[in-house]
Design a protein around this motif. Structure first.
Motif, mmCIF file in Angstrom:
data_model
loop_
_atom_site.group_PDB
_atom_site.id
_atom_site.type_symbol
_atom_site.label_atom_id
_atom_site.label_comp_id
_atom_site.label_asym_id
_atom_site.label_seq_id
_atom_site.Cartn_x
_atom_site.Cartn_y
_atom_site.Cartn_z
ATOM 1 N N LEU A 94 -125.661 -76.871 38.416
ATOM 2 C CA LEU A 94 -126.369 -77.824 39.264
ATOM 3 C C LEU A 94 -127.587 -78.326 38.504
ATOM 4 O O LEU A 94 -128.224 -77.559 37.777
ATOM 5 C CB LEU A 94 -126.812 -77.154 40.568
ATOM 6 C CG LEU A 94 -125.736 -76.445 41.390
ATOM 7 C CD1 LEU A 94 -126.373 -75.727 42.576
ATOM 8 C CD2 LEU A 94 -124.670 -77.430 41.853
ATOM 9 N N PHE A 95 -127.908 -79.608 38.645
ATOM 10 C CA PHE A 95 -129.078 -80.118 37.926
ATOM 11 C C PHE A 95 -129.842 -81.107 38.790
ATOM 12 O O PHE A 95 -129.296 -81.752 39.697
ATOM 13 C CB PHE A 95 -128.683 -80.756 36.593
ATOM 14 C CG PHE A 95 -127.902 -82.031 36.705
ATOM 15 C CD1 PHE A 95 -128.548 -83.259 36.853
ATOM 16 C CD2 PHE A 95 -126.516 -82.023 36.663
ATOM 17 C CE1 PHE A 95 -127.832 -84.443 36.944
ATOM 18 C CE2 PHE A 95 -125.794 -83.204 36.763
ATOM 19 C CZ PHE A 95 -126.450 -84.415 36.909
ATOM 20 N N ALA A 96 -131.102 -81.253 38.468
ATOM 21 C CA ALA A 96 -131.973 -82.218 39.143
ATOM 22 C C ALA A 96 -133.194 -82.447 38.276
ATOM 23 O O ALA A 96 -133.564 -81.593 37.452
ATOM 24 C CB ALA A 96 -132.389 -81.717 40.522
ATOM 25 N N GLY A 97 -133.834 -83.614 38.461
ATOM 26 C CA GLY A 97 -135.040 -83.885 37.698
ATOM 27 C C GLY A 97 -135.523 -85.305 37.858
ATOM 28 O O GLY A 97 -134.850 -86.164 38.446
ATOM 29 N N HIS B 191 -130.255 -71.002 32.507
ATOM 30 C CA HIS B 191 -131.097 -72.174 32.733
ATOM 31 C C HIS B 191 -131.248 -72.982 31.443
ATOM 32 O O HIS B 191 -131.468 -72.411 30.361
ATOM 33 C CB HIS B 191 -132.476 -71.770 33.250
ATOM 34 C CG HIS B 191 -132.424 -71.045 34.562
ATOM 35 N ND1 HIS B 191 -132.267 -69.678 34.641
ATOM 36 C CD2 HIS B 191 -132.499 -71.497 35.833
ATOM 37 C CE1 HIS B 191 -132.252 -69.315 35.914
ATOM 38 N NE2 HIS B 191 -132.389 -70.400 36.667
ATOM 39 N N LYS B 192 -131.139 -74.304 31.587
ATOM 40 C CA LYS B 192 -131.282 -75.202 30.449
ATOM 41 C C LYS B 192 -132.046 -76.448 30.879
ATOM 42 O O LYS B 192 -132.111 -76.777 32.067
ATOM 43 C CB LYS B 192 -129.909 -75.590 29.884
ATOM 44 C CG LYS B 192 -129.147 -74.425 29.280
ATOM 45 C CD LYS B 192 -127.816 -74.865 28.696
ATOM 46 C CE LYS B 192 -127.088 -73.683 28.081
ATOM 47 N NZ LYS B 192 -125.790 -74.077 27.490
ATOM 48 N N HIS C 131 -127.074 -72.839 35.819
ATOM 49 C CA HIS C 131 -125.645 -72.544 35.712
ATOM 50 C C HIS C 131 -125.225 -71.537 36.771
ATOM 51 O O HIS C 131 -125.696 -70.400 36.803
ATOM 52 C CB HIS C 131 -125.326 -72.025 34.316
ATOM 53 C CG HIS C 131 -125.143 -73.121 33.315
ATOM 54 N ND1 HIS C 131 -123.907 -73.619 32.971
ATOM 55 C CD2 HIS C 131 -126.056 -73.837 32.600
ATOM 56 C CE1 HIS C 131 -124.058 -74.586 32.083
ATOM 57 N NE2 HIS C 131 -125.346 -74.736 31.836
ATOM 58 N N VAL C 132 -124.293 -71.962 37.612
ATOM 59 C CA VAL C 132 -123.678 -71.070 38.579
ATOM 60 C C VAL C 132 -122.623 -70.210 37.888
ATOM 61 O O VAL C 132 -122.421 -69.044 38.223
ATOM 62 C CB VAL C 132 -123.043 -71.877 39.734
ATOM 63 C CG1 VAL C 132 -122.370 -70.963 40.747
ATOM 64 C CG2 VAL C 132 -124.095 -72.742 40.412
#
Length: 349
Positions: free
Chosen positions: A297-300, A257-258, A290-291
């Motif tokens: 995948l990202f969102a925000g 996670h980032k 991170h898969v």
């Protein structure tokens, strides 16, 4: 740097033959060596103070030297040197060197080097190098370098400020249009193109409320990277294109996670109209999951500031906006602010 290496080696051999001064003088003055107070012995005599009306050749310097055209020393130099065209030293240089054109120093240099065109150091350079065109160090360097072109053949520790900066290993900061390094250690390259071996490179596809299709390319290092961003949509049955630039920083929250903090500024081109003020500015906070090491995948959320002088009918703007939290209309343009959302996929390589 091959041609520069040959030049510096030639200087070392030519001027460095019997380079250790056999005599010492507190003062010398010359017109053009050997026409001067030290005569034919000038090349083998080190001086505390040296004054050359045109060009003087000395065995070394301990305190101060001033030359109308050039100062040439076959031995070690320390103190202050000033020349209308060039300071040329075959051995170690320490102090303040000021030249109208070039400081050409075949061995190590330490202190302050200031030249109208270039500072060229054959081995290590430590201190401040400032020139109008280039600073070139064959081996490692440290300190501060300011020139359109800064090149270091070995490791560099400090700050480089220029148009093009290149080092082998960076520990410090590069600020320029193009920054190149083989590796970074606690370092930050800040520029339009930051090329780092083993650095951060990513390609992202994303969706947002105001621009449905977006493509971004990122390059640099994780804690500071450049963003080249493009987008495409359709508004009122006409094409809408977006291009822009930004910067971002990636924070690690664990193994998979980032968190990305990014700011971009984009120009919107509606119906092939390139001359209008049509700027979309965004602050984004994206959570990355991170898969795999190379896919995430990202969102925000996004905070959007849109300023435009483009009108479609009686209304300002060329994009679909959700309800704005603030807007202001002047006699020439209109400003909109709103909170939005984006999501997408990221490929790193």
């Amino acid at each position: 740097m091959t041609k520069i290496s040959v030049l510096l080696i030639s200087i070392s051999i030519f001027f460095g033959y019997h380079s250790k001064a056999q005599k010492h003088s507190k003062f010398q003055a010359s017109f053009v060596s050997p026409i001067g107070t030290n005569g034919l012995e000038s090349r083998y005599t080190s001086n505390d103070y040296s004054f050359n009306l045109l060009m003087g050749t000395n065995g070394g310097l301990r305190k101060m030297e001033i030359g109308g055209l050039a100062n040439v020393n076959s031995g070690a130099v320390s103190g202050f040197q000033m020349a209308g065209i060039a300071n040329i030293n075959a051995e170690k240089t320490k102090g303040f060197n000021l030249a109208g054109t070039c400081n050409l120093l075949a061995k190590n240099a330490e202190g302050f080097q200031l030249a109208g065109v270039c500072n060229i150091v054959g081995k290590e350079a430590h201190g401040v190098l400032i020139s109008g065109a280039s600073n070139i160090s064959q081996e490692s360097a440290s300190g501060f370098q300011l020139a359109p072109l800064n090149l270091v053949g070995g490791n560099f520790s400090g700050v480089q400020l220029g148009v093009f900066n290149q080092v082998k290993s960076l520990k410090g900061m590069q600020i320029g249009i193009v920054n190149i390094s083989d590796s970074t250690e606690n370092a930050t390259p800040f520029g339009i193109f930051s090329i780092v071996k083993g650095g951060y490179y990513a390609l992202e596809l994303s969706y947002s409320q105001s621009m449905q299709a977006n493509l971004s390319y990122k390059m640099g290092v994780e804690h500071l990277y450049t963003i080249f961003t493009f987008g495409f949509d359709n508004y009122k049955n006409k094409d809408l294109f977006r291009y822009g630039l930004g910067f971002g920083s990636m924070l690690s929250l664990g193994k998979t996670h980032k968190l990305a903090l990014e700011a971009t500024c984009s120009q919107l081109v509606y119906d092939n109209s390139w001359d209008d003020l049509n700027l979309l500015n965004r602050l984004k906070t994206n959570f990355h999951m991170h898969v795999s090491p190379d896919f995430a995948l990202f969102a925000g959320p996004t905070f959007n500031v849109y300023i435009t002088d483009k009108k479609i009918g009686e209304k300002y703007g060329t994009i679909d906006m959700p309800h704005s939290i603030y807007d202001h209309e002047s006699s020439k343009n209109k400003l909109f602010m709103w909170i939005g959302f984006n999501a997408g996929i990221s490929f790193t390589f």
